[in-house]
Scaffold this motif. Structure first.
Motif, PDB file in Angstrom:
ATOM      1  N   ALA A  65     -24.688   1.393   5.372  1.00 23.49           N
ATOM      2  CA  ALA A  65     -23.270   1.697   5.188  1.00 23.49           C
ATOM      3  C   ALA A  65     -23.096   2.499   3.909  1.00 23.49           C
ATOM      4  N   GLY A  66     -21.937   3.121   3.766  1.00 23.53           N
ATOM      5  CA  GLY A  66     -21.596   3.828   2.543  1.00 23.53           C
ATOM      6  C   GLY A  66     -22.497   5.026   2.283  1.00 23.53           C
ATOM      7  N   SER A  83     -16.721   3.875   2.476  1.00 19.38           N
ATOM      8  CA  SER A  83     -17.717   2.814   2.326  1.00 19.38           C
ATOM      9  C   SER A  83     -17.102   1.449   2.594  1.00 19.38           C
ATOM     10  N   MET A  84     -15.908   1.223   2.059  1.00 18.18           N
ATOM     11  CA  MET A  84     -15.235  -0.060   2.297  1.00 18.18           C
ATOM     12  C   MET A  84     -14.877  -0.222   3.765  1.00 18.18           C
ATOM     13  N   GLN A  85     -14.461   0.864   4.408  1.00 17.83           N
ATOM     14  CA  GLN A  85     -14.145   0.781   5.833  1.00 17.83           C
ATOM     15  C   GLN A  85     -15.398   0.543   6.670  1.00 17.83           C
ATOM     16  N   ALA A 164      -5.626   9.520   1.936  1.00 18.99           N
ATOM     17  CA  ALA A 164      -5.143   8.181   1.606  1.00 18.99           C
ATOM     18  C   ALA A 164      -5.943   7.091   2.312  1.00 18.99           C
ATOM     19  N   GLY A 165      -6.958   7.476   3.064  1.00 24.66           N
ATOM     20  CA  GLY A 165      -7.775   6.493   3.764  1.00 24.66           C
ATOM     21  C   GLY A 165      -7.155   5.986   5.046  1.00 24.66           C
ATOM     22  N   VAL A 331      -4.021  -6.113  17.285  1.00 24.78           N
ATOM     23  CA  VAL A 331      -4.642  -5.591  16.067  1.00 24.78           C
ATOM     24  C   VAL A 331      -5.962  -6.311  15.809  1.00 24.78           C
ATOM     25  N   ARG A 332      -6.993  -5.535  15.549  1.00 26.26           N
ATOM     26  CA  ARG A 332      -8.327  -6.070  15.326  1.00 26.26           C
ATOM     27  C   ARG A 332      -8.430  -6.765  13.962  1.00 26.26           C
ATOM     28  N   PRO A 333      -9.486  -7.537  13.753  1.00 30.40           N
ATOM     29  CA  PRO A 333      -9.671  -8.172  12.443  1.00 30.40           C
ATOM     30  C   PRO A 333      -9.801  -7.196  11.283  1.00 30.40           C
ATOM     31  N   ASP A 334     -10.211  -5.937  11.550  1.00 26.82           N
ATOM     32  CA  ASP A 334     -10.273  -4.951  10.473  1.00 26.82           C
ATOM     33  C   ASP A 334      -8.983  -4.164  10.356  1.00 26.82           C
TER      34      ASP A 334
END
Length: 360
Positions: A65-66, A83-85, A164-165, A331-334
């Motif tokens: 990841a990241g 990376s956080m996503q 803005a992500g 809505v998913r957990p993420d």
């Protein structure tokens, strides 16, 4: 020694791995040569109890990841955002598999989802970095080289959600539905991050953000936006949905919540009515919206909301909710919108979760 100055030169390189896990491309998907951008894990059929055509797949056991799988310019903080996503996407799936809530094949969706959107980031960043590196155009009428400041501003504004992500949009898959009913909630785009909005909790008239009701705790959120008459209609809409979730053998709540767990341990149902809080009696709400939880069976009074009619804006207008029919937003957990369905699409809801979740 009075001072130690330091400096560095950052060489921008847009790079991306072809896979984010250890499964070879020819071992992914029903088509033997499917790459990460083509893989589709949507089973055929899809009803409750439907067979999952995943048995032949090699399961991923190593993940990256990241910066380990995508590098790009440091502009706009995209490295940290992505990376956080990445890890949020992977984290809830790992937890669901380890808890035996979902089939292990769910882990294939990590690379399938994140590699595609990272490539979109690389394409965006390549143009973005070029604009940052170019000199501003000085002359008029195309006499000088460089980037036009107005063009730079236009590009920045056009991609504001991306910087803005919030610009990621996942494609339809086993955990992301088709946009068939998107018209019921145009502001909650299937595949995109759940877009919060101001609401009022009816039990204490407290204004808050609806998105803050969903914590990062691995649960699925079911936001039931009521139709115009759902506050008095016992036979349809939100109340009929609650009866299905409570009593039907096909209910995801009944099929995937284990004995001894709180009723909302896997699926956290929230209802948003169109009327003001003074017109809604909390004691008249279905039991599923007033669940008893925890060791002492204390009642949860925080699951019913209404629009902020005093200070606004109205969430139904802000997010394009169909006022006549309402909508169910999954809505998913993420915190990405997985599906938008009519409130009465009970079997469609059951079929969606049957594709990847394991019965209790």
């Amino acid at each position: 020694m009075k001072e130690v100055p330091w400096w560095s030169v950052y060489e921008i390189g847009q790079r991306i791995c072809d896979k984010y896990d250890d499964v070879p491309a020819n071992q992914v998907g029903s088509q033997g040569n499917a790459g990460p951008s083509q893989v589709s894990l949507t089973p055929a059929g899809g009803g409750p109890g439907a067979a999952r055509p995943w048995g032949h797949l090699q399961l991923p056991r190593v993940f990256i990841a990241g910066d380990a799988c995508h590098t790009h310019s440091p502009k706009a903080g995209q490295g940290m955002n992505f990376s956080m996503q990445d890890t949020f996407n992977l984290g809830w799936k790992l937890a669901a598999v380890l808890r035996k809530q979902c089939a292990p094949e769910l882990l294939h969706t990590y690379s399938a989802e994140r590699q595609v959107v990272a490539q979109e980031l690389i394409d965006f960043d390549r143009e973005w970095a070029k604009m940052f590196s170019d000199r501003p155009k000085q002359g008029t009428g195309g006499q000088s080289e460089g980037i036009d400041p107005k063009e730079f501003q236009t590009y920045f504004e056009r991609h504001l959600r991306f910087t803005a992500g919030m610009g990621t949009r996942y494609r339809p898959s086993v955990i992301c539905g088709e946009a068939t009913h998107q018209h019921l909630a145009t502001g909650f785009v299937v595949g995109e991050r759940f877009h919060s909005a101001p609401v009022v909790r009816i039990t204490d008239a407290r204004p808050l953000q609806l998105g803050h009701a969903g914590k990062a705790d691995g649960r699925w959120r079911l936001y039931a936006f009521a139709g115009a008459n759902d506050h008095v209609n016992d036979q349809a809409g939100v109340r009929a949905l609650c009866r299905f979730l409570e009593a039907s053998p096909d209910s995801p709540v009944r099929r995937y919540t284990r004995p001894g767990q709180d009723i909302d341990a896997v699926f956290d149902l929230r209802a948003i009515f169109q009327q003001g809080h003074r017109e809604l009696a909390i004691e008249s709400m279905p039991a599923l919206l007033l669940p008893r939880k925890g060791r002492y069976g204390l009642r949860d009074y925080e699951k019913v909301f209404c629009p902020d009619l005093k200070d606004g804006p109205d969430v139904f207008d802000l997010r394009g909710i169909d006022r006549g029919r309402g909508a169910l937003v999954v809505v998913r957990p993420d915190q990405y919108t997985a599906h938008v369905l009519p409130l009465d699409a009970h079997q469609d809801l059951a079929a969606f979760f049957a594709r990847f979740m394991l019965p209790n």
